[in-house]
Enzyme design. Structure first.
Site, PDB file in Angstrom:
ATOM      1  N   GLY A   1       0.762  -1.250   0.000  1.00 50.26           N
ATOM      2  CA  GLY A   1       0.000   0.000   0.000  1.00 50.26           C
ATOM      3  C   GLY A   1       0.789   1.294   0.000  1.00 50.26           C
ATOM      4  O   GLY A   1       0.310   2.308  -0.490  1.00 50.26           O
TER       5      GLY A   1
ATOM      6  N   GLU B   1       3.875   3.927   6.242  1.00 54.01           N
ATOM      7  CA  GLU B   1       2.720   3.041   6.072  1.00 54.01           C
ATOM      8  C   GLU B   1       1.596   3.819   5.391  1.00 54.01           C
ATOM      9  O   GLU B   1       1.447   5.026   5.611  1.00 54.01           O
ATOM     10  CB  GLU B   1       2.319   2.501   7.464  1.00 54.01           C
ATOM     11  N   ASP B   2       0.826   3.129   4.576  1.00 46.62           N
ATOM     12  CA  ASP B   2      -0.263   3.816   3.873  1.00 46.62           C
ATOM     13  C   ASP B   2      -1.368   4.259   4.821  1.00 46.62           C
ATOM     14  O   ASP B   2      -1.811   5.395   4.790  1.00 46.62           O
ATOM     15  CB  ASP B   2      -0.837   2.925   2.748  1.00 46.62           C
TER      16      ASP B   2
ATOM     17  N   ASP C   1      -5.356   1.453  10.422  1.00 47.83           N
ATOM     18  CA  ASP C   1      -6.774   1.186  10.619  1.00 47.83           C
ATOM     19  C   ASP C   1      -6.946   0.715  12.071  1.00 47.83           C
ATOM     20  O   ASP C   1      -7.035   1.535  12.972  1.00 47.83           O
ATOM     21  CB  ASP C   1      -7.195   0.132   9.581  1.00 47.83           C
TER      22      ASP C   1
ATOM     23  N   LYS D   1      -7.152   6.258  10.665  1.00 47.71           N
ATOM     24  CA  LYS D   1      -8.569   6.227  11.056  1.00 47.71           C
ATOM     25  C   LYS D   1      -8.617   6.097  12.575  1.00 47.71           C
ATOM     26  O   LYS D   1      -8.647   4.973  13.108  1.00 47.71           O
ATOM     27  CB  LYS D   1      -9.253   5.001  10.448  1.00 47.71           C
TER      28      LYS D   1
ATOM     29  N   PHE E   1     -14.046   2.978   4.361  1.00 42.36           N
ATOM     30  CA  PHE E   1     -13.096   2.314   3.467  1.00 42.36           C
ATOM     31  C   PHE E   1     -12.647   3.279   2.370  1.00 42.36           C
ATOM     32  O   PHE E   1     -13.472   3.935   1.735  1.00 42.36           O
ATOM     33  CB  PHE E   1     -13.726   1.066   2.852  1.00 42.36           C
ATOM     34  N   VAL E   2     -11.358   3.380   2.166  1.00 36.00           N
ATOM     35  CA  VAL E   2     -10.828   4.272   1.128  1.00 36.00           C
ATOM     36  C   VAL E   2     -10.006   3.496   0.091  1.00 36.00           C
ATOM     37  O   VAL E   2      -9.528   2.387   0.360  1.00 36.00           O
ATOM     38  CB  VAL E   2      -9.966   5.408   1.734  1.00 36.00           C
TER      39      VAL E   2
ATOM     40  N   ASP F   1      -5.880  -0.424  -2.041  1.00 34.79           N
ATOM     41  CA  ASP F   1      -6.643  -1.258  -2.968  1.00 34.79           C
ATOM     42  C   ASP F   1      -7.966  -1.742  -2.389  1.00 34.79           C
ATOM     43  O   ASP F   1      -8.184  -1.748  -1.180  1.00 34.79           O
ATOM     44  CB  ASP F   1      -5.829  -2.508  -3.312  1.00 34.79           C
TER      45      ASP F   1
ATOM     46  N   ARG G   1      -5.202   0.633  -6.988  1.00 36.81           N
ATOM     47  CA  ARG G   1      -3.987   1.246  -6.429  1.00 36.81           C
ATOM     48  C   ARG G   1      -3.448   2.355  -7.325  1.00 36.81           C
ATOM     49  O   ARG G   1      -2.744   3.249  -6.879  1.00 36.81           O
ATOM     50  CB  ARG G   1      -2.882   0.197  -6.261  1.00 36.81           C
TER      51      ARG G   1
HETATM   52  P1  IMP Z   1      -4.400  -2.417  10.482  1.00 40.11           P
HETATM   53  O1  IMP Z   1      -3.466  -3.506  10.890  1.00 40.11           O
HETATM   54  O2  IMP Z   1      -5.831  -2.714  10.857  1.00 40.11           O
HETATM   55  O3  IMP Z   1      -3.980  -1.045  10.932  1.00 40.11           O
HETATM   56  O4  IMP Z   1      -4.475  -2.464   8.912  1.00 40.11           O
HETATM   57  C1  IMP Z   1      -3.575  -1.887   8.126  1.00 40.11           C
HETATM   58  C2  IMP Z   1      -3.689  -2.381   6.692  1.00 40.11           C
HETATM   59  O5  IMP Z   1      -5.044  -2.694   6.301  1.00 40.11           O
HETATM   60  C3  IMP Z   1      -3.246  -1.257   5.781  1.00 40.11           C
HETATM   61  O6  IMP Z   1      -1.863  -1.296   5.593  1.00 40.11           O
HETATM   62  C4  IMP Z   1      -4.047  -1.515   4.532  1.00 40.11           C
HETATM   63  O7  IMP Z   1      -3.344  -2.404   3.701  1.00 40.11           O
HETATM   64  C5  IMP Z   1      -5.336  -2.175   5.004  1.00 40.11           C
HETATM   65  N1  IMP Z   1      -6.444  -1.189   5.077  1.00 40.11           N
HETATM   66  C6  IMP Z   1      -7.006  -0.693   6.192  1.00 40.11           C
HETATM   67  N2  IMP Z   1      -7.990   0.188   5.918  1.00 40.11           N
HETATM   68  C7  IMP Z   1      -8.058   0.262   4.569  1.00 40.11           C
HETATM   69  C8  IMP Z   1      -8.887   1.014   3.657  1.00 40.11           C
HETATM   70  O8  IMP Z   1      -9.773   1.812   4.027  1.00 40.11           O
HETATM   71  N3  IMP Z   1      -8.656   0.822   2.329  1.00 40.11           N
HETATM   72  C9  IMP Z   1      -7.698  -0.042   1.866  1.00 40.11           C
HETATM   73  N4  IMP Z   1      -6.903  -0.762   2.681  1.00 40.11           N
HETATM   74  C10 IMP Z   1      -7.074  -0.616   4.027  1.00 40.11           C
HETATM   75 MG    MG Z   2      -0.464  -1.573   4.063  1.00 46.41          MG
END
Ligand code: IMP
Ligand code: MG
Length: 180
Positions: free
Chosen positions: A48, A102-103, A106, A134, A155-156, A162, A168
């Protein structure tokens, strides 16, 4: 910017390209200031973050290095829970100033589980820079040092992010239509 449909979902324009670029330039300027005289090592987490990392790195005027890693998460034994392994982390982190790219954060789970593997390697400092956060979705404690956009729990898509592997390549960021 017009709507984008992928599979069963429709996404509407959210963050325009110009705003994304502006925020990333601001972030790069801040990092250039904060790390003056240092030679940081950026660690970008694939897939990402590839666009964010590329655009940010172009505006970094420090003597800096960048490497790209991929994280794979799998279930360990009952006692270890989820185990996050990294692929491609061949740099020596000892005594380095590390900036993780990091992108999006979440739930925060991925980084929360992975970061100890970096701190274990005795870096001089470790900071986290994210394009999107978020806060309402984040349940695992993570100290985010640099963030371009704090966004609602929707969700974005686009600019590296993606939906099932697609989207992407969009230059802008879209959000799921009709989601609140
Ligand atoms: P976390 O471990 O829950 O913080 O998730 C992080 C990963 O989930 C990110 O690096 C993204 O790859 C994916 N992700 C979380 N939210 C989104 C979203 O809204 N759109 C696309 N990918 C997401
Ligand atoms: Mg990621």
């Amino acid at each position: 910017m017009s709507e984008v449909t992928l599979f069963d979902k429709t996404f509407e324009p959210y963050l325009p390209e110009s705003l994304i670029q502006e925020k990333i330039k601001e972030l790069a300027l801040q990092i250039n200031k904060d790390y003056a005289g240092k030679k940081p090592l950026f660690i970008a987490i694939l897939n990402g973050s590839f666009m964010f990392a590329a655009d940010l790195f172009k505006s970094i005027s420090l003597e800096a290095e960048i490497c790209f890693i991929k994280l794979a998460s799998y279930k360990g034994s009952k006692s270890t829970g989820n185990v996050v392994t990294s692929i491609g982390l061949d740099a020596d982190l000892n005594q380095r100033h590390i900036i993780v790219l990091e992108d999006i954060i979440d739930t925060g789970k991925t980084l929360h589980e992975f970061l100890p593997q970096l701190t274990n390697q005795n870096p001089s400092s470790l900071k986290i820079a994210v394009l999107l956060h978020k806060p309402d979705a984040t349940v695992y404690p993570i100290k985010i040092d640099y963030c371009c956009f704090s966004i609602p729990n929707r969700f974005v898509l686009g600019y590296g992010l993606d939906y099932d592997g697609y989207g992407r390549n969009l230059k802008e960021i879209y959000q799921l239509k009709g989601s609140e």
